[in-house]
Design an enzyme around this catalytic site. Structure first.
Site, PDB file in Angstrom:
ATOM      1  N   ASN A 267       0.864  -1.183   0.000  1.00 37.08           N
ATOM      2  CA  ASN A 267       0.000   0.000   0.000  1.00 37.08           C
ATOM      3  C   ASN A 267       0.899   1.231   0.000  1.00 37.08           C
ATOM      4  O   ASN A 267       1.494   1.566   1.025  1.00 37.08           O
ATOM      5  CB  ASN A 267      -0.900  -0.010   1.244  1.00 37.08           C
TER       6      ASN A 267
ATOM      7  N   LYS B 156       0.052   4.269  -0.303  1.00 33.00           N
ATOM      8  CA  LYS B 156      -0.624   5.466   0.231  1.00 33.00           C
ATOM      9  C   LYS B 156      -0.413   6.666  -0.705  1.00 33.00           C
ATOM     10  O   LYS B 156      -0.452   6.509  -1.916  1.00 33.00           O
ATOM     11  CB  LYS B 156      -0.126   5.760   1.649  1.00 33.00           C
TER      12      LYS B 156
ATOM     13  N   HIS C  98      -9.762   0.774   4.693  1.00 36.38           N
ATOM     14  CA  HIS C  98      -8.452   0.964   5.342  1.00 36.38           C
ATOM     15  C   HIS C  98      -8.626   1.892   6.543  1.00 36.38           C
ATOM     16  O   HIS C  98      -9.465   2.801   6.524  1.00 36.38           O
ATOM     17  CB  HIS C  98      -7.455   1.557   4.344  1.00 36.38           C
TER      18      HIS C  98
ATOM     19  N   GLU D 106      -7.087   4.377   7.566  1.00 36.19           N
ATOM     20  CA  GLU D 106      -7.001   5.830   7.292  1.00 36.19           C
ATOM     21  C   GLU D 106      -8.297   6.335   6.650  1.00 36.19           C
ATOM     22  O   GLU D 106      -8.691   7.488   6.871  1.00 36.19           O
ATOM     23  CB  GLU D 106      -5.764   6.111   6.421  1.00 36.19           C
TER      24      GLU D 106
ATOM     25  N   GLU E 196      -5.711  -5.204  10.365  1.00 35.48           N
ATOM     26  CA  GLU E 196      -4.725  -4.153  10.614  1.00 35.48           C
ATOM     27  C   GLU E 196      -5.096  -3.399  11.887  1.00 35.48           C
ATOM     28  O   GLU E 196      -5.940  -2.491  11.846  1.00 35.48           O
ATOM     29  CB  GLU E 196      -4.708  -3.174   9.439  1.00 35.48           C
TER      30      GLU E 196
ATOM     31  N   GLY F   2       1.843   2.322  10.763  1.00 38.67           N
ATOM     32  CA  GLY F   2       2.753   3.449  10.631  1.00 38.67           C
ATOM     33  C   GLY F   2       3.370   3.898  11.944  1.00 38.67           C
ATOM     34  O   GLY F   2       3.939   4.981  12.030  1.00 38.67           O
TER      35      GLY F   2
ATOM     36  N   SER G  19       3.025  -2.036  10.510  1.00 39.91           N
ATOM     37  CA  SER G  19       4.469  -1.974  10.779  1.00 39.91           C
ATOM     38  C   SER G  19       5.207  -3.273  10.447  1.00 39.91           C
ATOM     39  O   SER G  19       6.149  -3.652  11.146  1.00 39.91           O
ATOM     40  CB  SER G  19       4.717  -1.541  12.231  1.00 39.91           C
TER      41      SER G  19
HETATM   42  C1  PEP Z   1      -0.971   0.103   5.758  1.00 42.29           C
HETATM   43  O1  PEP Z   1      -0.924   1.190   5.242  1.00 42.29           O
HETATM   44  O2  PEP Z   1      -1.894  -0.679   5.464  1.00 42.29           O
HETATM   45  C2  PEP Z   1       0.054  -0.269   6.734  1.00 42.29           C
HETATM   46  C3  PEP Z   1      -0.034  -1.423   7.337  1.00 42.29           C
HETATM   47  O3  PEP Z   1       1.064   0.643   6.950  1.00 42.29           O
HETATM   48  P1  PEP Z   1       2.476   0.378   7.715  1.00 42.29           P
HETATM   49  O4  PEP Z   1       3.017  -0.923   7.144  1.00 42.29           O
HETATM   50  O5  PEP Z   1       3.305   1.551   7.372  1.00 42.29           O
HETATM   51  O6  PEP Z   1       2.167   0.245   9.157  1.00 42.29           O
END
Ligand code: PEP
Length: 250
Positions: free
Chosen positions: A9, A11, A96, A98, A168, A174, A213
């Site tokens: 992803n 973003k 997601h 976000e 997630e 993040g 992460s």
């Molecule tokens: C994501 O954007 O779905 C995500 C898991 O981000 P990160 O790996 O940066 O935590």
């Protein structure tokens, strides 16, 4: 054989020129592995670059990070599922964290987006996950189950079995904090049980990805956890060398 999914992803990163350089490195160095697929979720403005770069490769697929639930109309700034499909997307991220927590997307809206994706022939990756406050109140499994049920309400069992789910935890995205393999395994097992209760044995075929992460150092232990069928990766997927290492792991 395992049917692993590694999803990047990007973003709001990787302009078309950056995406092209990344894909040259990745496609040049990544040899197909029979037990896995690698998915790319670039910004919509870089989708064409990724689609072009992977066109000879059945093991590499592209998607968009969001869609509107209507197929067309006066919705300035939005992208519909048919538009994304027409531009070469095969996948879409839905719900997601976000989208839910920065843009206020509701459970009901994620359900409408999943339906729109399936109408247009896009495979939705349905993202679910609890906030830190919800985890501390012991609500993790209830939240994840509620989000999953709302996202798939009204979807035919056979079609639901073709989707992807991503767990997630919001507090892990993040932040550099990831769930332990045991924590991830507990939630993944609960999601698997919910999928089986919704669609019976066909629920066993739905990949459940872990996201939050993930990096080249922790990916192997997370992939070894119960019912973890792949990873959804943000930050660590922006560096081609690191993404190559992650996509080859497990
Ligand atoms: C994501 O954007 O779905 C995500 C898991 O981000 P990160 O790996 O940066 O935590």
């Amino acid at each position: 054989m395992r049917n692993l999914v590694f999803a990047a992803n990007w973003k709001m990163h990787q302009a078309p020129a950056d995406a092209a350089a990344f894909m040259r490195t990745f496609v040049g160095q990544y040899a197909r592995q029979q037990d896995r697929r690698v998915l790319f979720f670039p910004s919509a403005v870089s989708l064409h670059v990724v689609v072009q770069a992977i066109k000879e490769r059945a093991d590499l697929e592209a998607g968009v990070q969001n869609i509107h639930w209507e197929d067309k109309g006066a919705f300035t700034g939005e992208t519909s599922a048919p538009l994304a499909r027409g531009a070469g997307a095969r996948h879409v991220l839905i719900g997601h964290s976000e989208r839910r927590h920065v843009f206020g997307e509701t459970d009901e809206e994620t359900g409408k987006k999943v339906a729109a994706a399936l109408r247009a022939g896009l495979t939705p990756t349905i993202c679910v996950g609890e906030t830190l406050a919800q985890r501390e109140r012991g609500e993790t499994l209830a939240v994840v189950t509620r989000q999953l049920r709302a996202a798939v309400a009204g979807i035919d069992a056979g079609v639901l079995a073709t989707t992807i789910v991503a767990y997630e935890p919001v507090w892990a995205i993040g932040t550099g904090k990831n769930a332990t393999p045991a924590d991830a395994g507990e939630v993944h097992s609960a999601i698997r049980a919910e999928l089986r209760s919704l669609v019976g044995e066909r629920g066993a075929a739905v990949p459940i990805l872990y996201g939050g992460s993930v990096n080249r150092s922790n990916v192997d232990s997370l992939l070894a956890a119960s019912e973890v069928g792949g990873v959804l990766v943000g930050g660590a997927s922006l560096d081609a060398e690191q993404w190559l290492a992650i996509a080859r792991s497990g």
